[in-house]
Motif scaffolding. Structure first.
Motif, PDB file in Angstrom:
ATOM      1  N   ARG A  31     -16.223 -92.858  51.775  1.00 30.03           N
ATOM      2  CA  ARG A  31     -15.567 -92.570  53.048  1.00 30.03           C
ATOM      3  C   ARG A  31     -14.371 -93.497  53.280  1.00 30.03           C
ATOM      4  O   ARG A  31     -13.311 -93.067  53.748  1.00 30.03           O
ATOM      5  CB  ARG A  31     -16.545 -92.716  54.208  1.00 30.03           C
ATOM      6  CG  ARG A  31     -17.487 -91.543  54.387  1.00 30.03           C
ATOM      7  CD  ARG A  31     -18.298 -91.669  55.665  1.00 30.03           C
ATOM      8  NE  ARG A  31     -19.135 -90.509  55.886  1.00 30.03           N
ATOM      9  CZ  ARG A  31     -18.717 -89.379  56.429  1.00 30.03           C
ATOM     10  NH1 ARG A  31     -17.447 -89.281  56.819  1.00 30.03           N
ATOM     11  NH2 ARG A  31     -19.530 -88.367  56.596  1.00 30.03           N
ATOM     12  N   LYS A  32     -14.544 -94.787  52.968  1.00 25.71           N
ATOM     13  CA  LYS A  32     -13.464 -95.743  53.189  1.00 25.71           C
ATOM     14  C   LYS A  32     -12.279 -95.455  52.273  1.00 25.71           C
ATOM     15  O   LYS A  32     -11.119 -95.663  52.648  1.00 25.71           O
ATOM     16  CB  LYS A  32     -13.968 -97.168  52.992  1.00 25.71           C
ATOM     17  CG  LYS A  32     -14.989 -97.588  54.032  1.00 25.71           C
ATOM     18  CD  LYS A  32     -14.440 -97.459  55.451  1.00 25.71           C
ATOM     19  CE  LYS A  32     -15.496 -97.750  56.494  1.00 25.71           C
ATOM     20  NZ  LYS A  32     -14.991 -97.571  57.879  1.00 25.71           N
ATOM     21  N   GLU A  35     -10.639 -92.521  53.957  1.00 22.11           N
ATOM     22  CA  GLU A  35      -9.970 -92.948  55.191  1.00 22.11           C
ATOM     23  C   GLU A  35      -8.667 -93.683  54.889  1.00 22.11           C
ATOM     24  O   GLU A  35      -7.656 -93.480  55.581  1.00 22.11           O
ATOM     25  CB  GLU A  35     -10.906 -93.841  56.005  1.00 22.11           C
ATOM     26  CG  GLU A  35     -12.048 -93.072  56.664  1.00 22.11           C
ATOM     27  CD  GLU A  35     -13.075 -93.990  57.298  1.00 22.11           C
ATOM     28  OE1 GLU A  35     -12.818 -95.216  57.371  1.00 22.11           O
ATOM     29  OE2 GLU A  35     -14.142 -93.498  57.714  1.00 22.11           O
ATOM     30  N   GLN A  38      -6.017 -91.168  53.898  1.00 24.18           N
ATOM     31  CA  GLN A  38      -5.461 -90.483  55.057  1.00 24.18           C
ATOM     32  C   GLN A  38      -4.543 -91.397  55.865  1.00 24.18           C
ATOM     33  O   GLN A  38      -3.492 -90.973  56.354  1.00 24.18           O
ATOM     34  CB  GLN A  38      -6.596 -89.959  55.940  1.00 24.18           C
ATOM     35  CG  GLN A  38      -7.362 -88.808  55.319  1.00 24.18           C
ATOM     36  CD  GLN A  38      -8.295 -88.130  56.302  1.00 24.18           C
ATOM     37  OE1 GLN A  38      -8.746 -88.724  57.271  1.00 24.18           O
ATOM     38  NE2 GLN A  38      -8.588 -86.868  56.063  1.00 24.18           N
ATOM     39  N   GLU A  39      -4.941 -92.659  55.994  1.00 23.09           N
ATOM     40  CA  GLU A  39      -4.119 -93.632  56.714  1.00 23.09           C
ATOM     41  C   GLU A  39      -2.749 -93.778  56.062  1.00 23.09           C
ATOM     42  O   GLU A  39      -1.716 -93.807  56.740  1.00 23.09           O
ATOM     43  CB  GLU A  39      -4.834 -94.985  56.747  1.00 23.09           C
ATOM     44  CG  GLU A  39      -4.033 -96.097  57.392  1.00 23.09           C
ATOM     45  CD  GLU A  39      -4.615 -97.472  57.091  1.00 23.09           C
ATOM     46  OE1 GLU A  39      -3.816 -98.418  56.904  1.00 23.09           O
ATOM     47  OE2 GLU A  39      -5.854 -97.620  57.037  1.00 23.09           O
ATOM     48  N   TYR A  73     -14.292 -83.362  54.465  1.00 26.94           N
ATOM     49  CA  TYR A  73     -12.970 -83.560  53.870  1.00 26.94           C
ATOM     50  C   TYR A  73     -12.522 -82.372  53.012  1.00 26.94           C
ATOM     51  O   TYR A  73     -11.505 -82.455  52.323  1.00 26.94           O
ATOM     52  CB  TYR A  73     -12.975 -84.839  53.029  1.00 26.94           C
ATOM     53  CG  TYR A  73     -12.997 -86.098  53.878  1.00 26.94           C
ATOM     54  CD1 TYR A  73     -11.808 -86.689  54.309  1.00 26.94           C
ATOM     55  CD2 TYR A  73     -14.197 -86.680  54.261  1.00 26.94           C
ATOM     56  CE1 TYR A  73     -11.820 -87.838  55.088  1.00 26.94           C
ATOM     57  CE2 TYR A  73     -14.223 -87.829  55.041  1.00 26.94           C
ATOM     58  CZ  TYR A  73     -13.036 -88.404  55.459  1.00 26.94           C
ATOM     59  OH  TYR A  73     -13.064 -89.538  56.239  1.00 26.94           O
TER      60      TYR A  73
END
Length: 275
Positions: A31-32, A35, A38-39, A73
């Protein structure tokens, strides 16, 4: 001395580095990674890597959350339950590594189908064989400073499933997480990044000797778990995506002696992030 990039973006200018995420449980590390991707896309318009495929060795939806992450996702995924695989071939343990190679050959087919460039082991609890890590740079994250060597054995001191607990019992003042390349030796491959530290804090009036006693066993396990949770935030969740960024940008190379170079500088003990 010859060096080889783990990934060369100059040879793949048409696309970003394609990552496969391997997981066995909650998938928080995966997940990280997603994330962070996406960031970067939101902040900079693009990410140097893209996680495009998920794989798990655990079919039980209560234990493994691959389906939820894949749905959230919109990612393709495959599950090949490793216990079912071994049992279907008459085995009651997972010790036969020749059979593991057969298992990894199936996985390799998935990776080739999705045109993978790099594998990220995000809480993947099965040992991967050369079938995978000699085909793709395969990155693992481990809750310990793998640059620490045991003077008695000459080997890395804090490997295996109980690294945080072992560091506490050894009297270490702090713990760090490490990323490394997967090899035949569990937690033994070339070091990449080492995270900022998390200080070890014992309960009031409790000593290391107290923690070694049977009556404080539950306290020790809770202490190790709480410190490992802190380490995920400071360590795993920072250095795992960052390692992929370095690799995807063509900044990580390996020489014939297994020494890692990052931005053309040798880091035989890993690139250390200081507090």
């Amino acid at each position: 001395m010859t060096r080889k990039l783990l990934y060369d973006p100059q040879q793949n200018q048409e696309r970003t580095m394609r990552v496969a995420g391997f997981m066995s449980g909650s998938g928080t590390n995966i997940r990280k990674i997603l994330e962070k991707e996406q960031e970067l896309k939101q902040r900079e318009g693009k990410s140097p890597y893209e996680l495009v495929f998920l794989f798990s060795d655990v079919a039980d939806p209560e234990k493994c959350k691959i389906r939820e992450i894949a749905q959230e996702y919109n990612l393709p995924f495959e599950i090949n339950d490793i216990w079912e695989f071994y049992r279907s071939r008459g085995h009651t343990t997972k010790r036969d590594m020749k059979l593991r190679e057969e298992y990894d050959k199936i996985t390799l087919g998935y990776l080739k189908e999705h045109k993978i460039d790099c594998v990220a082991l995000g809480g993947y609890m099965s040992i991967v064989t050369h079938i995978i890590f000699k085909t793709y740079p395969t990155i693992n994250v481990h809750p310990a400073d793998l640059s620490i060597i045991d003077p008695m054995t000459g080997r890395r001191k804090y490997t295996g499933d109980h690294a945080v607990r072992d560091a506490i019992l050894a009297g270490e003042s702090q713990i760090r997480a490490s990323t490394h390349l997967a090899t035949e030796e569990v937690d033994g491959g070339p070091l990449l990044l080492i995270s900022k530290p998390v200080p070890i804090k014992l309960p009031p009036n409790i000593t290391i000797e107290d923690l070694k006693s049977e009556q404080h066993r539950d306290m020790l396990e809770n202490l190790a778990q709480s410190h490992q949770e802190q380490l995920k935030k400071v360590g795993d969740w920072v250095i795992f995506p960052l390692t992929l960024i370095y690799i995807a940008k063509g900044l990580v190379a390996l020489d014939e002696n297994g020494v890692v170079y990052i931005e053309n500088r040798p880091y035989p003990r890993g690139l250390r992030l200081n507090a």
